[in-house]
Write a protein that holds these residues in place. Sequence first.
Motif, PDB file in Angstrom:
ATOM      1  N   PRO A   1       0.777  -1.234   0.000  1.00  0.00           N
ATOM      2  CA  PRO A   1       0.000   0.000   0.000  1.00  0.00           C
ATOM      3  C   PRO A   1       0.813   1.292   0.000  1.00  0.00           C
ATOM      4  O   PRO A   1       0.259   2.356  -0.240  1.00  0.00           O
ATOM      5  N   SER A   2       2.105   1.260   0.321  1.00  0.00           N
ATOM      6  CA  SER A   2       2.878   2.497   0.473  1.00  0.00           C
ATOM      7  C   SER A   2       4.179   2.366  -0.310  1.00  0.00           C
ATOM      8  O   SER A   2       5.035   1.532   0.027  1.00  0.00           O
ATOM      9  N   ASN A   3       4.355   3.205  -1.344  1.00  0.00           N
ATOM     10  CA  ASN A   3       5.449   3.011  -2.285  1.00  0.00           C
ATOM     11  C   ASN A   3       5.986   4.343  -2.794  1.00  0.00           C
ATOM     12  O   ASN A   3       5.299   5.379  -2.739  1.00  0.00           O
ATOM     13  N   THR A   4       7.208   4.287  -3.311  1.00  0.00           N
ATOM     14  CA  THR A   4       7.794   5.457  -3.966  1.00  0.00           C
ATOM     15  C   THR A   4       8.265   5.077  -5.361  1.00  0.00           C
ATOM     16  O   THR A   4       8.747   3.959  -5.594  1.00  0.00           O
ATOM     17  N   LEU A   5       8.122   6.008  -6.261  1.00  0.00           N
ATOM     18  CA  LEU A   5       8.654   5.887  -7.618  1.00  0.00           C
ATOM     19  C   LEU A   5       9.409   7.182  -7.907  1.00  0.00           C
ATOM     20  O   LEU A   5       8.836   8.269  -7.820  1.00  0.00           O
ATOM     21  N   THR A   6      10.684   7.051  -8.204  1.00  0.00           N
ATOM     22  CA  THR A   6      11.536   8.211  -8.442  1.00  0.00           C
ATOM     23  C   THR A   6      11.948   8.242  -9.903  1.00  0.00           C
ATOM     24  O   THR A   6      12.665   7.341 -10.377  1.00  0.00           O
ATOM     25  N   GLU A   7      11.490   9.244 -10.615  1.00  0.00           N
ATOM     26  CA  GLU A   7      11.927   9.424 -11.991  1.00  0.00           C
ATOM     27  C   GLU A   7      13.361   9.949 -11.981  1.00  0.00           C
ATOM     28  O   GLU A   7      13.724  10.814 -11.179  1.00  0.00           O
ATOM     29  N   VAL A   8      14.173   9.421 -12.866  1.00  0.00           N
ATOM     30  CA  VAL A   8      15.577   9.823 -12.983  1.00  0.00           C
ATOM     31  C   VAL A   8      15.832  10.266 -14.421  1.00  0.00           C
ATOM     32  O   VAL A   8      15.471   9.559 -15.366  1.00  0.00           O
ATOM     33  N   LEU A   9      16.434  11.425 -14.565  1.00  0.00           N
ATOM     34  CA  LEU A   9      16.872  11.899 -15.874  1.00  0.00           C
ATOM     35  C   LEU A   9      18.359  12.222 -15.794  1.00  0.00           C
ATOM     36  O   LEU A   9      18.814  12.890 -14.850  1.00  0.00           O
ATOM     37  N   ILE A  10      19.109  11.744 -16.783  1.00  0.00           N
ATOM     38  CA  ILE A  10      20.539  12.027 -16.882  1.00  0.00           C
ATOM     39  C   ILE A  10      20.710  13.181 -17.868  1.00  0.00           C
ATOM     40  O   ILE A  10      20.327  13.067 -19.039  1.00  0.00           O
ATOM     41  N   LEU A  11      21.292  14.270 -17.386  1.00  0.00           N
ATOM     42  CA  LEU A  11      21.305  15.525 -18.131  1.00  0.00           C
ATOM     43  C   LEU A  11      22.732  16.048 -18.282  1.00  0.00           C
ATOM     44  O   LEU A  11      23.494  16.070 -17.311  1.00  0.00           O
ATOM     45  N   PRO A  12      23.098  16.515 -19.467  1.00  0.00           N
ATOM     46  CA  PRO A  12      24.444  17.086 -19.629  1.00  0.00           C
ATOM     47  C   PRO A  12      24.586  18.484 -19.047  1.00  0.00           C
ATOM     48  O   PRO A  12      25.697  18.952 -18.812  1.00  0.00           O
TER      49      PRO A  12
ATOM     50  N   GLN B   1      31.616  15.984 -16.103  1.00  0.00           N
ATOM     51  CA  GLN B   1      30.528  16.251 -15.168  1.00  0.00           C
ATOM     52  C   GLN B   1      29.193  15.960 -15.844  1.00  0.00           C
ATOM     53  O   GLN B   1      29.029  16.167 -17.043  1.00  0.00           O
ATOM     54  N   ILE B   2      28.258  15.497 -15.042  1.00  0.00           N
ATOM     55  CA  ILE B   2      26.905  15.199 -15.517  1.00  0.00           C
ATOM     56  C   ILE B   2      25.948  15.516 -14.374  1.00  0.00           C
ATOM     57  O   ILE B   2      26.350  15.591 -13.201  1.00  0.00           O
ATOM     58  N   PHE B   3      24.676  15.708 -14.711  1.00  0.00           N
ATOM     59  CA  PHE B   3      23.672  16.014 -13.699  1.00  0.00           C
ATOM     60  C   PHE B   3      22.603  14.929 -13.697  1.00  0.00           C
ATOM     61  O   PHE B   3      22.155  14.474 -14.758  1.00  0.00           O
ATOM     62  N   ARG B   4      22.225  14.533 -12.476  1.00  0.00           N
ATOM     63  CA  ARG B   4      21.179  13.534 -12.316  1.00  0.00           C
ATOM     64  C   ARG B   4      20.001  14.195 -11.610  1.00  0.00           C
ATOM     65  O   ARG B   4      20.108  14.630 -10.460  1.00  0.00           O
ATOM     66  N   LEU B   5      18.897  14.273 -12.315  1.00  0.00           N
ATOM     67  CA  LEU B   5      17.667  14.835 -11.768  1.00  0.00           C
ATOM     68  C   LEU B   5      16.812  13.704 -11.217  1.00  0.00           C
ATOM     69  O   LEU B   5      16.573  12.709 -11.904  1.00  0.00           O
ATOM     70  N   ARG B   6      16.350  13.878  -9.961  1.00  0.00           N
ATOM     71  CA  ARG B   6      15.441  12.899  -9.360  1.00  0.00           C
ATOM     72  C   ARG B   6      14.134  13.605  -9.009  1.00  0.00           C
ATOM     73  O   ARG B   6      14.134  14.681  -8.401  1.00  0.00           O
ATOM     74  N   LEU B   7      13.030  12.980  -9.373  1.00  0.00           N
ATOM     75  CA  LEU B   7      11.685  13.443  -9.005  1.00  0.00           C
ATOM     76  C   LEU B   7      10.988  12.286  -8.302  1.00  0.00           C
ATOM     77  O   LEU B   7      10.601  11.305  -8.950  1.00  0.00           O
ATOM     78  N   GLN B   8      10.840  12.392  -6.984  1.00  0.00           N
ATOM     79  CA  GLN B   8      10.292  11.278  -6.207  1.00  0.00           C
ATOM     80  C   GLN B   8       8.805  11.517  -5.902  1.00  0.00           C
ATOM     81  O   GLN B   8       8.408  12.588  -5.447  1.00  0.00           O
TER      82      GLN B   8
END
Length: 563
Positions: free
Chosen positions: A483-494, A539-546
């Motif tokens: 019943p209780s969960n997380t989903l984190t979108e990840v984008l790898i960005l230059p 260098q690279i950027f990792r965007l997380r949206l949880q």
Amino acid sequence: MIEHTLAVTGMHNALAETIRQQAAQQHATPWPTLNLSDFIAFNRTGDRAAYEKNYFDRRKRLAITGAAWLLDPGTENLTDLATALWQICQEPTWALPAHLFKSNNQGIKDAGALAPFLDLFSTETGQTVAYLLAAAQDQLPPELVDFVQYELHRRIFTPFMMNDWHWLYLHNNWAAVCAGSVGMAALSFYAPEDSQLRRILAKVDIGLQNFLVGFGPDGATEEGVDYWAYGFGYYLYFADQLARQTGDQRYLTDPRVAAIARFPYNITLFPGQYVKFGDTPLRSANIPSGLMSYCVQRLQAPLVTPLHYTGVDKNGRFAVLLHNLAWTDESLPVQPLPAETVLPDVAWHLTRRSGWAVAIKAGSNNVSHNHNDVGSWELITPTEAVVTELGSGEYTRDYFVEPARYHILEPRSLGHSVPLVNGQEQIAGPSTAGTLTVPAAGRSVIDFAAAYPVEAQLTRLTRTVTADDTQITLIDTADFKGPSNTLTEVLILPRKPVAVPGQPNVLQLGAHWQLIDTLGGDCTVEELTSHDHAGQPYQIFRLRLQYHFGDSGKVTLRLRSTL
């Protein structure tokens, strides 16, 4: 000279002149040395760079020296060629320490027996030495000829026939490069009627047939365009030499070969820019011009970008340089790219629009040079990557040892634009395949719950990507066991994403793209440093949206062009 040697003597073109200049420049310089401390460094620290730099500099010198003599077989070039063969045949082994001392290979059967070990580079070296010896042996000192012949028996032909090498049964570039190199060496070394030649070629066939097994009807390989050029190049170099010397064209007429030849065209996003899935070092791969010319002329593969001569590669491969000289045709016409390409056997879908292109993959986390990347995707324009794949990282000892490999940014799930589910990354293994369907142009649907461990608590995970003229819409839909969960979108960005003032769910990505995400996610941006295939830091950027969900959830991301 051997019969049917590729005709390059007296040739004048841009590459031939470059080779002549390089040969003259290196004539008075000392040969790079191979040091014991560098040789054992891989066993001590996992470092490959120092030994391999000098090793490959020596191979470049051998290739340039050999090509210069073939172009102009005069006295000075012959002296340099003799020195080169003498130098190479005094090396303790033609294999790399990274392969000799790899924990999961056949290893060195007798302590200290380094020379008989066959890997990619020892077999490539054998091909080079055998070809040049056969071409020049009537002019070389007989003492040197006897010595080099002995070394070819000791280092190549005898160990090849006495051992059941693991790479004969791989379905990747190793099978073609190693078997093809040994086959070319044998064709150069043995008389046509020699029974040993027949026995060697019969064993070479095992490797070449297994190489072809790695391709489906779409001709694609998960290894990417660089490893395609490597493996398929050596396959064709051998196949062509066999056909020229014996009339046997079976490796050229196999129906799979024409489809494989189309792979670079199929995975081109823009002219000169390729999909970067897996261990692809550069998006703008420098495919050998001779190989591409052969694929267009002999195998009817389409060409996207005009060809120009390419020279000796970073690893000094003589076979590549020779065929660039002999085969390159700069006059071949180009063809436009289609709006869509679907490669069902590797489960890749490419969509090309005016000014941008998107590539998405399903596939499996159980492939050669594996990355945990089922469902990953990238968005590029002709001038920049907006969402990117990282390609291959620096090849160290840990890069090829599990589970250490999946703690390295480039191969691990968190180095790709795929979700983190209940804190779980994707895993490697045989039961991780996703499925790709393409219900309409510009639309991909991927089911990829199998790529995650049981701790992710997934019963279903579906990614739908839809591309129209001005935007891309990505929808991830998940069903969970609890019943209780997380989903984190990840984008790898230059480039670092920047918040758009007054729009709390909009981020600027690069110059002309914006990301609009589902409200309610917790946003974090990480700046990461890693090392590319050449060992250079980047260098690279990792965007997380949880997002927090109950037993199911849906996230929608829209990327729109502001042009």
